[in-house]
Design a protein around this motif. Structure first.
Motif, mmCIF file in Angstrom:
data_model
loop_
_atom_site.group_PDB
_atom_site.id
_atom_site.type_symbol
_atom_site.label_atom_id
_atom_site.label_comp_id
_atom_site.label_asym_id
_atom_site.label_seq_id
_atom_site.Cartn_x
_atom_site.Cartn_y
_atom_site.Cartn_z
ATOM 1 N N ASN A 183 0.809 -1.223 0.000
ATOM 2 C CA ASN A 183 0.000 0.000 0.000
ATOM 3 C C ASN A 183 0.847 1.280 0.000
ATOM 4 O OD1 ASN A 183 -2.619 1.295 0.176
ATOM 5 N ND2 ASN A 183 -2.129 1.766 2.311
ATOM 6 N N ARG A 191 -4.129 0.950 -4.393
ATOM 7 C CA ARG A 191 -3.304 1.566 -3.347
ATOM 8 C C ARG A 191 -3.986 2.817 -2.775
ATOM 9 N NH1 ARG A 191 -1.619 5.695 -2.110
ATOM 10 N NH2 ARG A 191 -2.214 6.560 -4.117
ATOM 11 N N GLY A 192 -3.913 2.971 -1.480
ATOM 12 C CA GLY A 192 -4.495 4.146 -0.844
ATOM 13 C C GLY A 192 -6.003 4.091 -0.724
ATOM 14 N N CYS A 249 -8.453 3.128 1.181
ATOM 15 C CA CYS A 249 -8.795 2.653 2.525
ATOM 16 C C CYS A 249 -10.206 3.084 2.939
ATOM 17 C CB CYS A 249 -7.765 3.129 3.552
ATOM 18 S SG CYS A 249 -7.655 4.909 3.706
#
Lengths: 375, 375
Positions: B349, B371-372, B374
């Motif tokens: 990540n 990625r990122g 969340c």
């Protein structure tokens, strides 16, 4: 939240987990640090590795900074692209491919500076820079007893003399950053340790000047020693970074004003997280875990709801646990909790943007445009 | 390394820090896990929160997986955009804004499933889904004694009956993921603990069927219990994630084949880092710190140079320390070290792309396109 379409909504309506910056606190922190260094006749060369955001770097320059520090060449590439010129890369370079990227930056921003911590490193950079019209600006990186980067004090003068003779390099002075000192909890112990190292670095700086070496710049210090190192007369500029955003790690150490709290710079950065499960009497589960709050430094602390006895615990990659202590009210599913983040630098590096808040309203979204730039 | 322009260069010439994947090992790991579940008459619904890469998810689907798991709605958005349809979001949703994003995904991918762990959560999702032409697929999330998400076993049947009556929801079965069991070092203890929880979950699944509730799906398990939970007859599919890439955290626990090593899935993922400073006799400094190797789980281990006695230690945000032990050769500035990463999920990540290596040559660059994500 995508793009600018959400501007004007309330902070509490932001989708989570997300990073928010209180713009007034950020502006205050930038102003206070700038006034502080000016008061001591110093300059500020703040470190952008904390916020990784060219818009914050731009505000720092507008406030009067002499330049911006970055840790890596890939961060400098972003700043050069955005038009910044007075950039210092605070780590030695390493591989030939990295030296080439560095030189590509120098071609566009001749004011850019690097650091060198060995004769061999100086020779490699000198050779790589051959044939350039302007020499490459470099500082000697001094090791304040940490051993991470930098040359030991006793070898520093020889390295300076060596660099001064290399035709592709232009020696500008020294860097001394005592990273291991910044978070010493006791202010008195931090003060003693930092002054000890920085006085030794100042001696080297004197020797440089006495030996006819250029001694324009003696850069160093960090947020933890911002009001300690400025007492070193030889220090020309401070590399503080965390003061802009602040985090639980810094807030929980002593300062010159309070033995247990670092009170000069309030937290401008916080993280919003939402309760997603509440099946137990004493705790709830929130949507921010390891991937949203970097597991390092102090534990994140609950700021909102204010005065609550809620505590945060990491609970895996995706989740956190909020404990209700002392019989306090248990948050409900969907409720938003605001936290002071753990270690701000690596936590910022997990997100693509800051949500800028003024009077509780989202006024802007700033890209964290140096995020992921660890090369 | 930007874009595709570097394809064909040697692995050792990649700029660092960077993540590399040995494509043959990745393919082998995907193949071995697929054959394993097939052998037990199960399906695979692998978790993409580990690799966050739609290209790897695509290879998993091509190998015969029944669907892909993600932890968050924002990850599902990426997969839906890429054309994936059989997606399970393994965490409850929380805020109304998140439910809306979830429904926007469902509108494009009606096969998408969510999980529910409370009657109130079921009601909120049901209300939000009113007026839709198709019901929303949901599983009851069971809590295997961890308390993070999921409903306690004794309340699960009532929740199932409740959901089954709600017109906007379509109950499909149950999820039970014992995250706290996956890294128990002793295989025997892990085996005993996991079977205990999963048998209890299987009892619930039986009760669902006996009560006339839909019981198509009983999904759960992870890499640490991949060859344990498949012995539960009722389990329909496994949610393993880390087996694709692997990390030092998993490699250092026992397995059914070795009491001290998890040997079934070799590490496909490694990190390259370069020596940038070497001024001390017993250690050197490399360019990968907290921001390149997530400080969690086991310590990264040195794979290249092979057979060396080198060890890695985190050393702040930007750097690591490589110690030379037992009088081994000290690496030089510019030398590249290859590491098995700490905890793979949060480390992945931190990066934007995987560098795909075959026979030591860069053959492709795959975006880590979740990625990122969340949120």
């Amino acid at each position: 939240m995508e793009g600018q379409k959400c501007l004007g909504i309330s902070k509490g309506d932001l989708d989570t987990p997300c990073l928010v910056i209180d713009e007034e606190v950020l502006e205050q922190n930038i102003r206070v640090m700038q006034a502080h260094v000016k008061n001591f006749g110093k300059q500020l060369r703040p470190h952008a590795k904390t916020h990784k955001c060219s818009q914050i770097a731009g505000r720092q320059m507008a406030a009067g900074c002499v330049g911006i520090c970055v840790a890596k060449v890939s961060e400098a590439e972003v700043l050069v692209e955005k038009g910044f010129r007075e950039i210092l890369i605070t780590s030695p370079l390493g591989a030939d491919s990295k030296i080439q990227r560095f030189l590509d930056c120098v071609a566009r921003a001749p004011e850019l500076m690097g650091v060198v911590d060995s004769p061999a490193g100086a020779c490699r950079l000198n050779e790589a820079g051959e044939g350039r019209s302007q020499p490459i600006n470099v500082l000697v990186d001094l090791d304040p007893g940490m051993g991470r980067t930098g040359i030991p004090f006793q070898e520093a003068l020889d390295l300076g003399i060596h660099i001064h003779r290399l035709p592709s390099l232009r020696l500008r002075g020294v860097q001394c950053y005592a990273g291991h000192v910044q978070h010493i909890p006791s202010f008195q112990e931090r003060e003693k340790t930092s002054l000890d190292w920085m006085h030794q670095a100042a001696d080297i700086f004197h020797k440089f000047r006495e030996s006819g070496l250029p001694g324009e710049i003696f850069t160093g210090s960090g947020t933890g020693t911002f009001d300690i190192d400025c007492r070193i007369p030889e220090l020309t500029d401070l590399q503080t970074g965390s003061y802009t955003l602040m985090d639980a790690e810094y807030l929980n150490i002593g300062s010159s004003l309070d033995p247990f709290r670092f009170v000069q710079f309030p937290p401008a950065l916080t993280l919003l997280t939402t309760v997603i499960s509440a099946n137990h009497p004493d705790f709830v589960t929130v949507d921010a875990g390891l991937k949203a709050l970097y597991h390092h430094g102090a534990t994140p602390t609950v700021i909102q709801p204010p005065g609550s006895s809620l505590t945060y615990e990491w609970w895996g990659d995706e989740h956190g646990r909020i404990r209700t202590n002392q019989g306090g009210r248990k948050p409900m599913v969907g409720e938003v909790i605001e936290l002071a983040v753990s270690h701000c630098d690596p936590t910022v590096n997990l997100f693509d943007s800051f949500h800028i808040i003024r009077d509780g309203i989202l006024t802007d979204i700033w890209p964290i445009d140096m995020r992921g730039r660890c090369q």
